[in-house]
Design an enzyme around this catalytic site. Structure first.
Site, PDB file in Angstrom:
ATOM      1  N   CYS A 113      44.010 -28.311   9.671  1.00 48.15           N
ATOM      2  CA  CYS A 113      44.263 -29.539  10.427  1.00 48.15           C
ATOM      3  C   CYS A 113      43.046 -30.429  10.646  1.00 48.15           C
ATOM      4  O   CYS A 113      43.031 -31.591  10.228  1.00 48.15           O
ATOM      5  CB  CYS A 113      44.875 -29.185  11.779  1.00 48.15           C
TER       6      CYS A 113
ATOM      7  N   HIS B 152      43.395 -33.856  17.607  1.00 44.48           N
ATOM      8  CA  HIS B 152      42.648 -32.705  17.086  1.00 44.48           C
ATOM      9  C   HIS B 152      41.331 -33.106  16.422  1.00 44.48           C
ATOM     10  O   HIS B 152      40.899 -32.490  15.437  1.00 44.48           O
ATOM     11  CB  HIS B 152      43.512 -31.892  16.108  1.00 44.48           C
TER      12      HIS B 152
END
Length: 593
Positions: free
Chosen positions: A88, A149
């Site tokens: 990610c 993130h």
């Protein structure tokens, strides 16, 4: 005195400035409208951990994804769209900046491969330029709804140096971190589970040792002072507090929602998160329909834990994961409906993708909880195998991009950066290496081939593979220098751990390297050899030379995923309320502590 103008009429000398002013205003308004008409709205939708084989438009005939399929029917579908990283944090960094993640330090430094805490100090550096920052300078409204993130703070709880609003977005609502099993009350630990189990074991052993000494002291079997026993007990307690303060409260520290700079829900309630995200996305479109906007909808679906509403539970043929995919498609459909209801369909460029391949190791005792990567080998966490990096890629712009077109050229998530910048009327930065290439010519059909001749595939900081698109012959070569060792042997993933490693004993280094012809063997099932491919040595040498040239563009940068940046720092923890009593319900309403 000269003759007066007739009553009720203005003298020509007095009228002229007014008419000139009105004419200027009309011209200025027309110029702004023309400028806005030339600048399309841009809607970017990214799924999390979705496999390319999970969608109907990419060959799945057992899951229902009608909205994404319709997007592909009305637009352009990319069949060789590739993530720049298989996990990610680095993948999204590359997507936002058009650069390999290691150029900004957002890649593994022989350890953690993604950000671990909202209260860490690592994140996307302030000197990196995102497509949002450039479009903001072009007069766009820029919003991010969903997962970030990319870090939050650097030195204090409120400096927000890595925050979306410090990277060109003027509105943010969503999750600054990512979903983990810890976000579900009672869920099995996921975040750094091995380290957590080891620390718990150390604490238990140490406590047992102190208890044994105390019993021995009471029984007269050990000659040691009570002061020493109490001191040892205090050290064990401090050790326990030092790690339990973070790992014991993962849900409260990491599973939070923010609106701009404010925490609105801590911890978040998973069951209502999808509806909140949808409401925010639709509201953003409605608020900004009269001006050009960039909206990045970064979905939490279909990352584990799979939080699916009752409306979709048990509806698919593939258990909870299939239910989540079908709910994700419904969410996409509702966002597209908002675009159409507000009359923006023909003036909006819509793009759909996933950040990397499906997570094969995500399983429980009942079923598979990760995605399907179709015919492609490998999955999330694997930087070389196609299943870890090949992702959906769909663009729609009615009347501008041809409907139903399919492009089989190699493209990258990094290409979205220069593509969006060009569509928004901006300029790509010239003061740094940009690895992405604009897709506009390819999408419009004015270019026959991708601008990429070579693409390089990393796992952490290690180059695992490289591909060569030999445009004259149409052949697509793939060279693997390292591959993960699957467990059990012969399986397609590393089922003995959460993700396959990038280096060490968990990988096999190939000398000579493995060579595949993806144009004839997209599943990477039949490695070529000098005996089966006469050009083996020539192809490997040509790719090797490209790797050397690519390596010359690298330069050292501060590692954002180093241990010092990864660890939880309480003074950096975003908090709703007074730390450590951080707790609030939706939009800051008090909730239970």
């Amino acid at each position: 005195m000269g003759p007066r103008a007739p009553r009720g009429r203005m003298a020509p000398a007095a009228r002229d400035p007014l008419w000139v002013l009105l004419l200027c205003l009309l011209l200025r308004t027309s110029e702004l409208q023309a400028a806005h008409a030339l600048k399309p709205n841009i809607l970017l939708i990214m799924a999390d951990d979705l496999g390319i084989g999970d969608l109907g438009c990419y060959g799945n005939d057992t899951l229902r994804t009608p909205n994404i399929d319709r997007l592909a029917e009305e637009g352009v579908k990319l069949t060789q769209h590739l993530a720049a990283a298989p996990v990610c944090t680095p993948s999204r960094s590359s997507f936002l900046t058009g650069r390999h993640s290691f150029r900004s330090g957002m890649e593994a430094d022989d350890g953690y491969r993604a950000l671990q805490w909202n209260g860490g100090s690592g994140g996307l550096p302030a000197n990196e330029t995102t497509f949002a920052r450039i479009l903001q300078q072009q007069g766009y409204a820029t919003g991010l709804i969903g997962k970030w993130h990319q870090g939050v703070n650097c030195e204090s709880r409120t400096d927000h140096c890595h925050h979306p609003l410090n990277h060109g977005f003027d509105y943010f609502y969503g999750m600054p971190f990512t979903l983990v099993n810890d976000c579900r009350p009672g869920g099995s630990p996921e975040l750094d589970a091995v380290t957590r189990a080891r620390l718990r074991l150390y604490t238990q052993v140490a406590a047992l040792g102190v208890l044994t000494v105390a019993v021995g002291k009471m029984c007269g079997l050990i000659s040691v002072s009570w002061k020493a026993v109490l001191g040892a007990a205090g050290l064990v307690f401090l050790f326990f507090v030092s790690w339990y303060a973070s790992f014991g409260f993962v849900r409260r520290w990491n599973c939070i929602l923010m609106r701009n700079h404010d925490v609105t829900e801590q911890p978040m309630v998973l069951e209502r998160t999808a509806s909140l995200m949808l409401h925010e996305a639709v509201s953003y479109i409605e608020r900004n329909k009269h001006r050009p906007f960039l909206l990045f909808v970064s979905l939490l679906h279909v990352h584990v834990p799979l939080v699916t509403t009752k409306q979709f539970l048990g509806k698919s043929q593939h258990g909870l994961y299939g239910d989540s995919v079908e709910e994700m498609d419904w969410l996409v459909g509702e966002i597209l409906k908002a675009v159409e209801v507000n009359g923006l369909k023909n003036t909006t460029v819509t793009y759909f993708t996933s950040d990397h391949g499906g997570h094969l190791e995500a399983r429980d005792e009942h079923s598979q909880l990760g995605g399907w990567n179709g015919i492609f080998r490998g999955g999330k966490g694997m930087g070389g195998w196609e299943g870890g990096i090949r992702v959906p890629g769909v663009f729609r712009w009615p009347g501008v991009l041809p409907a139903g077109r399919v492009i089989h050229e190699p493209t990258s998530l990094m290409d979205v950066f220069p593509t969006v910048v060009q569509l928004g009327g901006g300029d790509v930065p010239q003061d740094r290496v940009i690895d992405g290439r604009s897709l506009v010519p390819l999408l419009q059909g004015t270019a026959e081939h991708s601008a990429h001749e070579f693409l390089f595939h990393y796992c952490g900081k290690y180059l695992h593979a490289a591909r060569w698109h030999e445009k004259d012959s149409g052949r697509l070569w793939k060279v693997h220098y390292m591959t993960p060792r699957f467990h059990p042997k012969g399986a397609g993933a590393c089922y003995d751990r959460h993700l396959c490693p990038c280096s060490g004993d968990g990988v096999t280094q190939h000398s000579p390297p493995l060579l595949f012809d993806l144009s004839r063997d997209p599943s990477e099932a039949r490695p070529l050899s000098p005996g089966s491919e006469p050009r083996y040595h020539a192809v490997v040498a040509r790719v090797g030379e490209a790797v050397k040239q690519h390596r010359r563009t690298l330069s050292p940068v501060p590692p954002q995923l180093s241990l010092g940046n990864i660890i939880w720092k309480p003074w950096l923890q975003p908090c709703c309320g007074t730390f450590p009593l951080c707790a609030c319900g939706q939009d800051g309403d008090p909730s239970e502590t």
